[in-house]
Design a protein around this motif. Structure first.
Motif, mmCIF file in Angstrom:
data_model
loop_
_atom_site.group_PDB
_atom_site.id
_atom_site.type_symbol
_atom_site.label_atom_id
_atom_site.label_comp_id
_atom_site.label_asym_id
_atom_site.label_seq_id
_atom_site.Cartn_x
_atom_site.Cartn_y
_atom_site.Cartn_z
ATOM 1 N N TYR A 177 0.851 -1.197 0.000
ATOM 2 C CA TYR A 177 0.000 0.000 0.000
ATOM 3 C C TYR A 177 0.886 1.246 0.000
ATOM 4 N N TYR A 183 -0.104 11.398 3.436
ATOM 5 C CA TYR A 183 -0.644 11.969 4.650
ATOM 6 C C TYR A 183 -0.329 13.459 4.671
ATOM 7 N N MET A 223 -1.611 13.552 11.928
ATOM 8 C CA MET A 223 -1.506 13.032 10.566
ATOM 9 C C MET A 223 -2.896 12.733 10.029
ATOM 10 N N ARG A 255 -5.012 6.887 -0.589
ATOM 11 C CA ARG A 255 -4.371 5.576 -0.447
ATOM 12 C C ARG A 255 -4.442 4.841 -1.780
ATOM 13 N N PHE A 278 3.430 13.902 3.681
ATOM 14 C CA PHE A 278 4.301 12.744 3.768
ATOM 15 C C PHE A 278 3.777 11.629 2.870
ATOM 16 N N ARG A 322 3.526 0.756 2.999
ATOM 17 C CA ARG A 322 3.252 -0.298 3.966
ATOM 18 C C ARG A 322 3.125 -1.631 3.265
ATOM 19 N N TYR A 342 -0.454 -7.954 7.761
ATOM 20 C CA TYR A 342 -1.043 -7.177 8.840
ATOM 21 C C TYR A 342 -0.012 -6.774 9.872
ATOM 22 N N GLY A 343 -0.302 -5.675 10.476
ATOM 23 C CA GLY A 343 0.534 -5.192 11.562
ATOM 24 C C GLY A 343 1.787 -4.498 11.109
ATOM 25 N N ASN A 344 2.031 -4.436 9.827
ATOM 26 C CA ASN A 344 3.278 -3.837 9.400
ATOM 27 C C ASN A 344 3.231 -2.328 9.448
ATOM 28 N N LYS A 345 4.367 -1.795 9.792
ATOM 29 C CA LYS A 345 4.468 -0.369 10.055
ATOM 30 C C LYS A 345 4.423 0.432 8.763
ATOM 31 N N LEU A 346 4.125 1.695 8.909
ATOM 32 C CA LEU A 346 4.243 2.653 7.823
ATOM 33 C C LEU A 346 5.690 3.134 7.763
ATOM 34 N N PHE A 394 7.770 6.182 6.286
ATOM 35 C CA PHE A 394 7.490 7.525 5.788
ATOM 36 C C PHE A 394 8.698 8.116 5.069
ATOM 37 N N GLY A 395 8.424 9.004 4.122
ATOM 38 C CA GLY A 395 9.459 9.860 3.562
ATOM 39 C C GLY A 395 9.726 11.022 4.501
ATOM 40 N N ALA A 396 10.653 11.891 4.087
ATOM 41 C CA ALA A 396 11.058 13.023 4.936
ATOM 42 C C ALA A 396 10.072 14.182 4.877
#
Lengths: 115, 115
Positions: free
Chosen positions: B33, B37, B45, B50, B91, B95, B99-103, B105-107
């Motif tokens: 995904y 944001y 956020m 998406r 941002f 992901r 399931y449960g996997n973190k996002l 992020f870019g800077a």
């Protein structure tokens, strides 16, 4: 509650002090994440809970960082012996399902300043 | 490990005009995904849009649309008819599907809207 609530909104700690940051997710949300956001940067993952189980703590930067969610709702991020490099915004996010299919709701964060 | 790169630290747009924010990412996964944001000064956020990697069609949400180029690993955000309320930090995030996997992020890109 209607959203993810984090407290305190601001925290100033003297170097070496212990701090506790609280996250109150949306009622019934299964998944809970903590992120650390340094000034001018994107958030970085710290840890993940599924209900009360801490399934991933790979992002915790040192053993001074500890998180818990004992009853599967409110979570606390504790930082022991704070250092200046711990200064950041700490964001909490929750989702109603374990797959995040319905998206994540973020809180407004706690800005920690270590002096 | 997955990485997300936002090469534009800051962008400006005139009110009512269109602006495009760039994002590239690196992954060996075939399904994942992608998100944009928005983070206003309140720090919370807010999900803008998406995209699921297996879907060919570019996601659209009102004035916000993406240009998803899977082969190029590019995921840009186009904001049409820019409004003063669009001014914020944006941002890009990645992901994994599991399931449960973190996002990740870019800077971030600061968007300024001029009246």
């Amino acid at each position: 509650g209607a959203g993810v609530s984090q407290s305190p909104r601001y925290k100033v700690a003297k170097r070496g002090q212990d701090v506790a940051l609280r996250c109150d997710p949306i009622s019934g949300h299964v998944s809970l994440f903590w992120y650390q956001q340094a000034l001018g940067q994107g958030p970085e993952f710290l840890t993940y809970f599924q209900n009360e189980a801490q399934l991933d703590k790979s992002g915790l930067p040192s053993d001074r960082f500890f998180a818990e969610r004992p009853e599967g709702s409110v979570s606390t991020l504790k930082i022991q012996r704070t250092q200046q490099e711990d200064s950041a915004v700490y964001l909490c996010a929750s989702s109603r399902d374990i797959q995040g299919l319905y998206g994540y709701t973020f809180g407004s964060g706690t800005r920690l300043t270590v002096v | 490990a997955q990485t997300v790169t936002q090469s534009q630290p800051e962008m400006s747009v005139q009110e009512a005009e269109t602006v495009t924010l760039s994002c590239t990412y690196d992954t060996s996964e075939s399904d994942y995904y992608l998100f944009w944001y928005k983070q206003p000064p309140s720090r919370q956020m807010i999900l803008v849009i998406r995209q699921e990697a297996y879907k060919q069609q570019n996601a659209t949400e009102n004035r916000f649309s993406v240009n998803f180029q899977k082969a190029a690993k590019s995921f840009s955000l186009k904001i049409s008819d820019s409004q003063l309320g669009d001014a914020a930090m944006y941002f890009c995030a990645y992901r994994r599907v599991e399931y449960g996997n973190k996002l990740v992020f870019g800077a971030g890109t600061i968007l300024r809207v001029k009246s």
